[in-house]
Design a protein around this motif. Structure first.
Motif, PDB file in Angstrom:
ATOM      1  N   LEU A   1      18.266   3.024 130.194  1.00  0.00           N
ATOM      2  CA  LEU A   1      18.629   1.920 131.161  1.00  0.00           C
ATOM      3  C   LEU A   1      19.111   0.746 130.637  1.00  0.00           C
ATOM      4  O   LEU A   1      18.189   0.460 129.516  1.00  0.00           O
ATOM      5  CB  LEU A   1      17.427   2.056 132.180  1.00  0.00           C
ATOM      6  N   ALA A   2      20.147   0.194 130.999  1.00  0.00           N
ATOM      7  CA  ALA A   2      20.443  -1.098 130.472  1.00  0.00           C
ATOM      8  C   ALA A   2      19.417  -2.128 130.928  1.00  0.00           C
ATOM      9  O   ALA A   2      19.230  -2.382 132.097  1.00  0.00           O
ATOM     10  CB  ALA A   2      21.967  -1.639 130.824  1.00  0.00           C
ATOM     11  N   LYS A   3      18.847  -2.936 130.133  1.00  0.00           N
ATOM     12  CA  LYS A   3      17.907  -3.908 130.326  1.00  0.00           C
ATOM     13  C   LYS A   3      18.541  -5.197 130.344  1.00  0.00           C
ATOM     14  O   LYS A   3      19.724  -5.468 129.793  1.00  0.00           O
ATOM     15  CB  LYS A   3      16.816  -4.119 129.518  1.00  0.00           C
ATOM     16  N   THR A   4      18.096  -6.141 131.325  1.00  0.00           N
ATOM     17  CA  THR A   4      18.563  -7.634 131.465  1.00  0.00           C
ATOM     18  C   THR A   4      17.523  -8.435 130.954  1.00  0.00           C
ATOM     19  O   THR A   4      16.326  -8.301 131.136  1.00  0.00           O
ATOM     20  CB  THR A   4      18.856  -7.790 132.690  1.00  0.00           C
ATOM     21  N   THR A   5      18.243  -9.754 130.330  1.00  0.00           N
ATOM     22  CA  THR A   5      17.199 -10.802 130.197  1.00  0.00           C
ATOM     23  C   THR A   5      17.635 -11.862 130.875  1.00  0.00           C
ATOM     24  O   THR A   5      18.824 -12.427 130.472  1.00  0.00           O
ATOM     25  CB  THR A   5      17.071 -10.896 128.585  1.00  0.00           C
ATOM     26  N   GLN A   6      16.883 -12.692 131.349  1.00  0.00           N
ATOM     27  CA  GLN A   6      17.077 -13.977 132.001  1.00  0.00           C
ATOM     28  C   GLN A   6      16.024 -14.924 131.759  1.00  0.00           C
ATOM     29  O   GLN A   6      14.874 -14.492 131.626  1.00  0.00           O
ATOM     30  CB  GLN A   6      17.779 -13.819 133.313  1.00  0.00           C
ATOM     31  N   PRO A   7      16.359 -16.265 132.083  1.00  0.00           N
ATOM     32  CA  PRO A   7      15.261 -17.281 131.865  1.00  0.00           C
ATOM     33  C   PRO A   7      14.178 -16.966 133.022  1.00  0.00           C
ATOM     34  O   PRO A   7      14.494 -16.653 134.119  1.00  0.00           O
ATOM     35  CB  PRO A   7      15.966 -18.459 132.063  1.00  0.00           C
TER      36      PRO A   7
END
Lengths: 114, 117
Positions: A1-7
């Protein structure tokens, strides 16, 4: 699964443009990028979706560079009512269920200040 | 988009009891999803419900605890069984809908806020 990173959080004054950037380094060729907005005690609300370059609707713009490893949600001239949590998701086909599965990260809590 | 309603909107339940949450959509959809959102947390997918077949559960969720029904293309139920305080969460259903110019995406109901005492 592609993970996401955000503030985790951002603050902005009313009337300013807000840009929230999301990283998704492992995005797959067929994945789309989707952003949701969630107010307290409500279900997430679809904002915008895109695959590449730029997408604009009446609410926001979504900028996706050529490598698609990140995306930026742009909210023009925010108001107090834009205070919410914003989720960046990368849609993937769940071969087991035969459908697209969305994996929610922690989101970005945007606080708009008067 | 889609109009999705959930019942009840909120409930307070006693430990050991069960609660069934209903999700109604204004048009026929193939895929429906159930999520849980614990206080202050993000959403976690519980299961995917496809009409006419058994629900597909995510890791950490089992059918005995969260049985799901999907009797037709506009309706689904999620039951939270033998509840404990740890089940206190918001439970959301969503539906998948094709969106012009892009792939399918999901639209969410308003959620059911469950408190277990």
């Amino acid at each position: 699964l592609a993970k996401t990173t955000q503030p985790i959080s951002m603050d902005s004054y009313e009337g300013q443009e807000v840009n929230i950037t999301c990283s998704h380094n492992n995005i797959a060729t067929n994945d789309y990028i989707t952003w949701y907005q969630q107010f307290p005690s409500q279900g997430p609300r679809f904002i915008i979706q895109g695959y590449k370059t730029k997408v604009t609707n009446e609410v926001a713009s979504l900028f996706i560079p050529a490598d698609r490893k990140s995306s930026t949600l742009s909210l023009p001239r925010v108001s107090l009512s834009d205070t919410a949590v914003y989720y960046c998701l990368v849609g993937e086909l769940n071969s087991g269920a035969g459908s697209y599965q969305l994996t929610f990260g922690k989101g970005t809590k945007l606080s708009v200040i008067p | 988009s889609a109009v999705i309603s959930q019942k009840p909107s909120r409930d307070i339940c006693q430990r050991g009891t069960s609660l069934t949450i209903q999700c109604q959509v204004d048009s026929q959809v193939t895929m429906m999803f159930w999520y849980r959102q614990q206080p202050g947390q993000s959403l976690t997918l519980i299961a995917t419900a496809n009409q006419g077949s058994e629900a597909t559960y995510e890791s950490g969720f089992v059918i005995d605890k969260f049985p799901i029904s999907r009797p037709n293309l506009t309706f689904s139920t999620l039951t939270v069984s033998n509840m404990s305080p740890e089940d206190s969460s918001i439970y959301l259903c969503s539906v998948e809908r094709s969106w012009p110019y892009s792939t399918d995406t999901q639209y969410f109901g308003p959620g059911t806020r469950l408190t277990v005492l």
